[in-house]
Design a protein around this motif. Structure first.
Motif, mmCIF file in Angstrom:
data_model
loop_
_atom_site.group_PDB
_atom_site.id
_atom_site.type_symbol
_atom_site.label_atom_id
_atom_site.label_comp_id
_atom_site.label_asym_id
_atom_site.label_seq_id
_atom_site.Cartn_x
_atom_site.Cartn_y
_atom_site.Cartn_z
ATOM 1 N N PHE A 199 0.869 -1.168 0.000
ATOM 2 C CA PHE A 199 0.000 0.000 0.000
ATOM 3 C C PHE A 199 0.908 1.220 0.000
ATOM 4 O O PHE A 199 1.581 1.503 0.997
ATOM 5 N N GLY A 200 0.964 1.895 -1.133
ATOM 6 C CA GLY A 200 1.889 3.019 -1.254
ATOM 7 C C GLY A 200 3.317 2.518 -1.159
ATOM 8 O O GLY A 200 3.718 1.626 -1.886
ATOM 9 N N ASN A 201 4.091 3.097 -0.263
ATOM 10 C CA ASN A 201 5.473 2.671 -0.065
ATOM 11 C C ASN A 201 5.610 1.591 0.999
ATOM 12 O O ASN A 201 6.700 1.081 1.218
ATOM 13 N N ALA A 202 4.545 1.271 1.672
ATOM 14 C CA ALA A 202 4.588 0.270 2.733
ATOM 15 C C ALA A 202 4.378 -1.130 2.155
ATOM 16 O O ALA A 202 3.477 -1.352 1.354
ATOM 17 N N VAL A 203 5.220 -2.043 2.578
ATOM 18 C CA VAL A 203 5.106 -3.432 2.151
ATOM 19 C C VAL A 203 5.029 -4.293 3.406
ATOM 20 O O VAL A 203 5.890 -4.217 4.271
ATOM 21 N N ASP A 204 3.979 -5.067 3.498
ATOM 22 C CA ASP A 204 3.820 -6.013 4.603
ATOM 23 C C ASP A 204 4.128 -7.408 4.097
ATOM 24 O O ASP A 204 3.658 -7.803 3.030
ATOM 25 N N ARG A 205 4.897 -8.159 4.888
ATOM 26 C CA ARG A 205 5.216 -9.537 4.550
ATOM 27 C C ARG A 205 4.907 -10.418 5.741
ATOM 28 O O ARG A 205 5.189 -10.062 6.871
ATOM 29 N N TRP A 206 4.325 -11.571 5.456
ATOM 30 C CA TRP A 206 4.038 -12.526 6.516
ATOM 31 C C TRP A 206 3.986 -13.916 5.910
ATOM 32 O O TRP A 206 3.884 -14.078 4.697
ATOM 33 N N THR A 207 4.085 -14.902 6.769
ATOM 34 C CA THR A 207 3.945 -16.283 6.329
ATOM 35 C C THR A 207 2.683 -16.857 6.949
ATOM 36 O O THR A 207 2.274 -16.465 8.049
ATOM 37 N N ALA A 208 2.067 -17.764 6.237
ATOM 38 C CA ALA A 208 0.852 -18.417 6.719
ATOM 39 C C ALA A 208 0.743 -19.786 6.042
ATOM 40 O O ALA A 208 1.239 -19.983 4.937
ATOM 41 N N PHE A 209 0.105 -20.701 6.743
ATOM 42 C CA PHE A 209 -0.151 -22.008 6.160
ATOM 43 C C PHE A 209 -1.192 -21.858 5.054
ATOM 44 O O PHE A 209 -2.052 -20.989 5.112
ATOM 45 N N ALA A 210 -1.090 -22.729 4.053
ATOM 46 C CA ALA A 210 -2.000 -22.648 2.916
ATOM 47 C C ALA A 210 -2.418 -24.055 2.499
ATOM 48 O O ALA A 210 -1.810 -25.046 2.903
ATOM 49 N N GLY A 211 -3.462 -24.117 1.708
ATOM 50 C CA GLY A 211 -3.937 -25.387 1.184
ATOM 51 C C GLY A 211 -5.403 -25.596 1.515
ATOM 52 O O GLY A 211 -6.025 -24.809 2.236
ATOM 53 N N TYR A 212 -5.941 -26.660 0.980
ATOM 54 C CA TYR A 212 -7.382 -26.902 1.119
ATOM 55 C C TYR A 212 -7.788 -27.138 2.564
ATOM 56 O O TYR A 212 -8.882 -26.750 2.976
ATOM 57 N N ARG A 213 -6.931 -27.760 3.387
ATOM 58 C CA ARG A 213 -7.303 -27.996 4.781
ATOM 59 C C ARG A 213 -7.361 -26.690 5.566
ATOM 60 O O ARG A 213 -8.257 -26.480 6.378
ATOM 61 N N VAL A 214 -6.424 -25.787 5.289
ATOM 62 C CA VAL A 214 -6.427 -24.483 5.957
ATOM 63 C C VAL A 214 -7.634 -23.669 5.511
ATOM 64 O O VAL A 214 -8.276 -22.994 6.320
#
Length: 125
Positions: free
Chosen positions: A58-73
């Motif tokens: 968003f604009g000059n701000a960049v947010d990074r994160w990790t999260a589990f993914a997939g059909y079960r999540v």
């Protein structure tokens, strides 16, 4: 191709997700207490889902994160939202007396955090 069958029908006594579940009231409001969520969390403990890095800008701000993914999540998140919708409807219908269960739901972990908690509790043993 899977080399071994993984059961998601394990009994509640053998699944590590019990640390997340508080069965103290007849109307359980913790979404992880849903039997479907219990089976999915047990499955995630047996075979962890993938973890993906996410990024939003968003604009000059960049947010990074990790999260589990997939059909079960995704299925866990759908269960979480179903419980939240039900509690919100009860709040709208019954008024301020029904707000506390909804507030409690808001403070519960999201699907990715619930998977992380299950994996952490399964590695402690």
């Amino acid at each position: 191709m899977a080399t071994a069958a993984h059961s998601i029908g394990a009994s509640a006594a053998t699944t590590p997700h019990l640390a997340l579940v508080a069965l103290t009231a007849p109307a359980v409001t913790c979404w992880t207490a849903d039997p479907r969520a219990g089976k999915l969390l047990a499955s995630c403990a047996a075979l962890p889902p993938v973890m993906l890095e996410h990024r939003s800008r968003f604009g000059n701000a960049v947010d990074r994160w990790t999260a589990f993914a997939g059909y079960r999540v995704e299925a866990l998140e759908a269960i979480r939202m179903e419980v939240g919708d039900r509690l919100l409807q009860a709040y709208h219908q019954q008024g301020p007396d029904a707000y506390e269960p909804f507030r409690d739901w808001c403070e519960q972990p999201n699907a990715s955090d619930a998977v992380a908690a299950v994996l952490a509790s399964s590695t402690e043993h």
